[in-house]
Design a protein around this motif. Sequence first.
Motif, mmCIF file in Angstrom:
data_model
loop_
_atom_site.group_PDB
_atom_site.id
_atom_site.type_symbol
_atom_site.label_atom_id
_atom_site.label_comp_id
_atom_site.label_asym_id
_atom_site.label_seq_id
_atom_site.Cartn_x
_atom_site.Cartn_y
_atom_site.Cartn_z
ATOM 1 N N ALA A 88 0.741 -1.128 -0.002
ATOM 2 C CA ALA A 88 0.148 -0.111 0.091
ATOM 3 C C ALA A 88 0.852 1.193 -0.013
ATOM 4 O O ALA A 88 1.816 1.281 0.303
ATOM 5 C CB ALA A 88 -1.005 -0.159 1.392
ATOM 6 N N ALA A 89 0.347 2.328 -0.477
ATOM 7 C CA ALA A 89 0.890 3.703 -0.329
ATOM 8 C C ALA A 89 -0.047 4.738 -0.151
ATOM 9 O O ALA A 89 -1.265 4.718 -0.648
ATOM 10 C CB ALA A 89 1.661 3.769 -1.882
ATOM 11 N N THR A 99 -3.625 -5.360 -5.366
ATOM 12 C CA THR A 99 -4.902 -6.172 -5.665
ATOM 13 C C THR A 99 -5.074 -7.138 -4.514
ATOM 14 O O THR A 99 -6.339 -7.356 -4.042
ATOM 15 C CB THR A 99 -4.713 -7.053 -6.970
ATOM 16 N N ALA A 100 -4.141 -7.759 -3.972
ATOM 17 C CA ALA A 100 -4.404 -8.793 -3.006
ATOM 18 C C ALA A 100 -4.941 -8.578 -1.825
ATOM 19 O O ALA A 100 -5.382 -9.230 -0.896
ATOM 20 C CB ALA A 100 -2.937 -9.647 -2.852
ATOM 21 N N GLY A 153 -9.241 -3.469 -0.254
ATOM 22 C CA GLY A 153 -10.720 -3.762 0.555
ATOM 23 C C GLY A 153 -10.353 -4.385 2.038
ATOM 24 O O GLY A 153 -11.227 -4.521 2.792
ATOM 25 N N ARG A 154 -9.297 -4.930 2.188
ATOM 26 C CA ARG A 154 -8.927 -5.351 3.491
ATOM 27 C C ARG A 154 -8.022 -4.505 4.314
ATOM 28 O O ARG A 154 -7.975 -4.515 5.584
ATOM 29 C CB ARG A 154 -8.339 -6.800 3.391
ATOM 30 N N PHE A 155 -7.077 -3.888 3.600
ATOM 31 C CA PHE A 155 -6.025 -2.922 4.330
ATOM 32 C C PHE A 155 -6.273 -1.663 4.186
ATOM 33 O O PHE A 155 -7.053 -1.177 2.982
ATOM 34 C CB PHE A 155 -4.625 -3.439 3.599
ATOM 35 N N SER A 205 4.414 2.902 -5.902
ATOM 36 C CA SER A 205 4.372 1.272 -5.757
ATOM 37 C C SER A 205 5.706 0.536 -6.050
ATOM 38 O O SER A 205 5.690 -0.636 -5.825
ATOM 39 C CB SER A 205 3.228 1.004 -6.443
ATOM 40 N N ARG A 206 6.866 1.157 -6.537
ATOM 41 C CA ARG A 206 7.912 0.248 -6.859
ATOM 42 C C ARG A 206 8.862 0.374 -5.634
ATOM 43 O O ARG A 206 9.005 1.428 -5.130
ATOM 44 C CB ARG A 206 8.554 0.832 -8.145
ATOM 45 N N GLU A 207 9.689 -0.755 -5.356
ATOM 46 C CA GLU A 207 10.612 -0.649 -4.351
ATOM 47 C C GLU A 207 11.440 0.514 -4.571
ATOM 48 O O GLU A 207 11.948 1.088 -3.624
ATOM 49 C CB GLU A 207 11.098 -1.765 -4.104
ATOM 50 N N ASN A 208 11.933 0.604 -5.713
ATOM 51 C CA ASN A 208 13.253 1.360 -6.134
ATOM 52 C C ASN A 208 12.406 2.841 -6.026
ATOM 53 O O ASN A 208 13.496 3.818 -6.099
ATOM 54 C CB ASN A 208 13.593 1.365 -7.571
ATOM 55 N N ASP A 209 11.171 3.143 -6.050
ATOM 56 C CA ASP A 209 10.945 4.609 -5.937
ATOM 57 C C ASP A 209 11.175 5.212 -4.337
ATOM 58 O O ASP A 209 10.951 6.376 -4.340
ATOM 59 C CB ASP A 209 9.258 4.547 -5.825
ATOM 60 N N TYR A 210 11.348 4.350 -3.355
ATOM 61 C CA TYR A 210 11.513 4.597 -1.959
ATOM 62 C C TYR A 210 13.158 4.671 -1.777
ATOM 63 O O TYR A 210 13.788 3.688 -2.057
ATOM 64 C CB TYR A 210 10.836 3.702 -1.362
ATOM 65 N N GLY A 211 13.614 5.835 -0.994
ATOM 66 C CA GLY A 211 15.017 5.870 -0.631
ATOM 67 C C GLY A 211 15.272 5.490 0.915
ATOM 68 O O GLY A 211 16.212 5.284 1.113
#
Length: 126
Positions: free
Chosen positions: A49-50, A62-63, A66-68, A108-114
């Motif tokens: 999530a973001a 997607t997984a 609605g729940r998180f 949503s990509r791992e590389n987007d975050y530092g």
Amino acid sequence: QVQLVESGGGLVQTGGSLRLSCVASGRTFSTRAMGWFRQNPGKEREFVAAVSWSGGSTDYATAVKGRFTISRDDAKSMVYLQMNSLKPEDTAVYYCAAREGISARVWSRENDYGYWGQGTQVTVSS
């Protein structure tokens, strides 16, 4: 330097709930987009999530949709992940991530975050 510390993980039964918290250091928390990722041994880290820097935009895998629910409290420099209707496949180490910069986007990509926390274990028993 930005430091992120997660908490709130634990063992829960299928169908239960947990609330993960992440506290961020630094004076510019409000200008950071935040995200949650998870990882199991031998697998790649995956997006969960973001939330955008303003809190106005969110995105979910997607997984978990609605729940998180992801939310942020800039006054407390906190980001939360409320997890409901948990399933055994939600078992993982959950990581908090931060990205500096003012943008309406969510990332949503791992590389987007530092910046990354150390992770907190979530185990859902069947």
